[in-house]
Design a protein around this motif. Structure first.
Motif, PDB file in Angstrom:
ATOM      1  N   LYS A 282       1.690 -12.811   5.296  1.00 24.98           N
ATOM      2  CA  LYS A 282       1.151 -11.509   4.875  1.00 24.98           C
ATOM      3  C   LYS A 282      -0.259 -11.713   4.356  1.00 24.98           C
ATOM      4  O   LYS A 282      -0.515 -12.649   3.593  1.00 24.98           O
TER       5      LYS A 282
ATOM      6  N   GLY B 132       0.543  -1.452  -3.480  1.00 27.46           N
ATOM      7  CA  GLY B 132       0.888  -2.870  -3.409  1.00 27.46           C
ATOM      8  C   GLY B 132       2.088  -3.146  -2.514  1.00 27.46           C
ATOM      9  O   GLY B 132       2.602  -4.262  -2.458  1.00 27.46           O
TER      10      GLY B 132
ATOM     11  N   ASP C  73       3.424  -6.225   0.170  1.00 22.28           N
ATOM     12  CA  ASP C  73       4.181  -7.423  -0.203  1.00 22.28           C
ATOM     13  C   ASP C  73       5.662  -7.205   0.121  1.00 22.28           C
ATOM     14  O   ASP C  73       6.340  -8.087   0.647  1.00 22.28           O
TER      15      ASP C  73
ATOM     16  N   LYS D 158      -0.313  -8.133 -10.961  1.00 23.01           N
ATOM     17  CA  LYS D 158      -0.230  -7.389  -9.703  1.00 23.01           C
ATOM     18  C   LYS D 158      -0.259  -8.274  -8.465  1.00 23.01           C
ATOM     19  O   LYS D 158      -0.297  -7.766  -7.343  1.00 23.01           O
TER      20      LYS D 158
HETATM   21 MG    MG Z   1      -1.382  -6.589  -3.567  1.00 26.42          MG
END
Ligand code: MG
Ligand code: ADP
Ligand code: ASP
Length: 421
Positions: A2, A146, A149, A204
């Motif tokens: 990723k 986010g 992920d 984060k």
């Molecule tokens: Mg991120």
């Protein structure tokens, strides 16, 4: 594999990513790649939605913000092809990545990995836009900020990957955000439990849900840097931080490869706001009256303090909510003022939550005391405290965030040794 937004920001960087991916494939690995939108792109798209309609429909918001990842997935497939590799993109609705629950914060229910696995077996590199999915009624969804992920871990679980490598702009998980503390140390390994806690209190580097999913599905996760020059690391080397089970961690400690500390990491979160209700009746049911409307509106309440009842059977109640939900929370509480029976409603968004996390706390006393003393020595006032088995959090003035993180990092002996010394 990723790649986050900074790694995908522009065609030059996408070429670097393509090289890293191609080397893993050339090394005999079947590879699926999950990509983020270019850095800053999702913020830009969110702003367009706000400008178009302040009270935007989350379903249409998803249509807009999911587009950033569509662009980078196509560009990476094109770049891989230009390097002579076979590659194709698989959009969220094509796989599909089935999601449930609300738009803009959907959860992945299921990914069918069969077609992906077949295409990878045939020598094709699969490129998948992160962050996006498909709802039950056939509409595009996104997974919350986010969220790429989580897409990556879900894809890894669906194709039963040997490992999920999360490439970002730092070379691993550190004892705290390395952008705040220059002496932060890179961790060789961190347990799922600790990473879950660190992520949920503001680190984060991984989305909280991605860690929870990896823990549940037993996905091996490594966090590492995509800024590695031309020599991409061979797949059997682990230069980053591994997220491991507690058993694996114990083995690493026994072998002397990892040192066990009482505190593993420190995180901060500036995205919460404080709400105080004064002179709430000190009787059964009063607190329920406060939190029931917030729960119904899906507003997450975090720290809660009820002061000892004062004279006249009244008490003050303080709690935190996400800053983004403060206006709604305020409106709901004003609406229920007569039912709850409070005197004043006071809010403050200029607060921060600082948390220290570590499984070592389970068996070691004094971690909280060290925190309070270190903050007191620097004149930092604590407004609220919460604890769990492996975490202590305090609420402080937002202006003191960086100072507090640095002071605690030193107090727990986490500072890296001075290179020059
Ligand atoms: Mg991120
Ligand atoms: P990406 O775009 O690759 O998803 P993010 O910006 O979401 O990257 O996450 C990486 C950032 O997380 C780092 O640049 C760093 O500033 C921040 N961060 C916060 N806490 C930590 C920590 N404990 N270890 C490493 N990075 C951290
Ligand atoms: N692009 C999305 C975001 O900025 C998802 C991600 O990068 O993980 O939140």
């Amino acid at each position: 594999m990723k790649f986050g937004g900074t790694s995908m920001a522009g065609t030059e960087r996408i070429r670097r990513v393509a090289n890293i991916v191609r080397k893993q494939a050339a090394g005999g690995n079947e590879v699926a790649v999950v990509v983020s939108a270019m850095a800053g792109e999702t913020d830009r798209l969110v702003n367009f939605c706000r400008e178009a309609n302040a009270l935007y429909d989350p379903a249409e918001y998803d249509v807009v913000v999911a587009s950033g990842e569509q662009v980078t997935s196509g560009l990476l497939a094109l770049t891989l092809q230009s390097l002579g590799a076979k590659a194709r993109s698989w959009l969220g609705w094509q796989l599909p990545v089935r999601t449930i629950e609300a738009h803009a914060k959907a959860r992945i229910a299921d990914i069918d990995g069969d077609e992906l696995t077949a295409s990878m077996k045939a020598g094709e590199i699969a490129v998948i836009p992160g962050f996006q999915g498909l709802s039950d009624d056939g509409r595009i969804t996104t997974l919350g900020r986010g969220g790429s992920d989580t897409s990556a871990v879900a894809v890894a679980a669906a194709v039963k990957a040997d490992r999920c490598d999360i490439y970002t702009d730092v070379d691993g998980v550190y004892t705290t955000d390395p952008r705040i503390v220059a002496k932060a140390r890179k961790l060789k390994a961190v347990t799922y439990e600790e990473m879950l806690e660190l992520a949920s209190v503001g680190a984060k580097v991984l989305q909280t849900r991605s860690v929870g999913l990896a823990m549940k599905e037993g996905v091996r996760v490594q966090v590492l840097s995509s800024f590695v020059g031309d020599d991409a690391v061979p797949a059997d080397e682990l230069p980053g931080t591994m997220i491991v089970s507690e058993e694996e961690m114990n083995e690493l400690v026994e072998k002397g490869l990892v040192e066990r500390q009482h505190v593993t990491g420190i995180a901060h979160d500036k995205n919460e706001a404080k709400v105080i209700l004064t002179r709430v009746p000190d009787k059964p049911g009063a607190v329920a009256h406060i939190f029931e409307p917030l729960a119904k509106a899906s507003i997450n309440v975090d720290m809660i303090i009820q002061n000892v009842g004062r004279d006249k059977g009244e008490t003050d109640v303080t709690f935190t909510v996400p800053q983004a939900d403060l206006a709604r929370a305020q409106a709901l509480l004003e609406d229920k003022r007569d039912d709850i029976g409070y005197n004043r409603l006071i809010t403050d968004s200029k607060i921060a939550k600082i948390s220290v996390v570590g499984v070592g706390m389970k068996s070691h006393a004094g971690v909280a005391a060290t925190m309070f003393q270190a903050l007191a020595d620097r004149g930092i006032n604590i407004q609220a405290i919460t604890t769990s088995e492996i975490k202590v959090s305090v609420m402080i003035d937002e202006d003191e965030t960086e100072l507090a993180v640095r002071v605690l990092h030193t107090a727990y002996g986490l500072d890296a040794a001075d290179e020059a010394a």
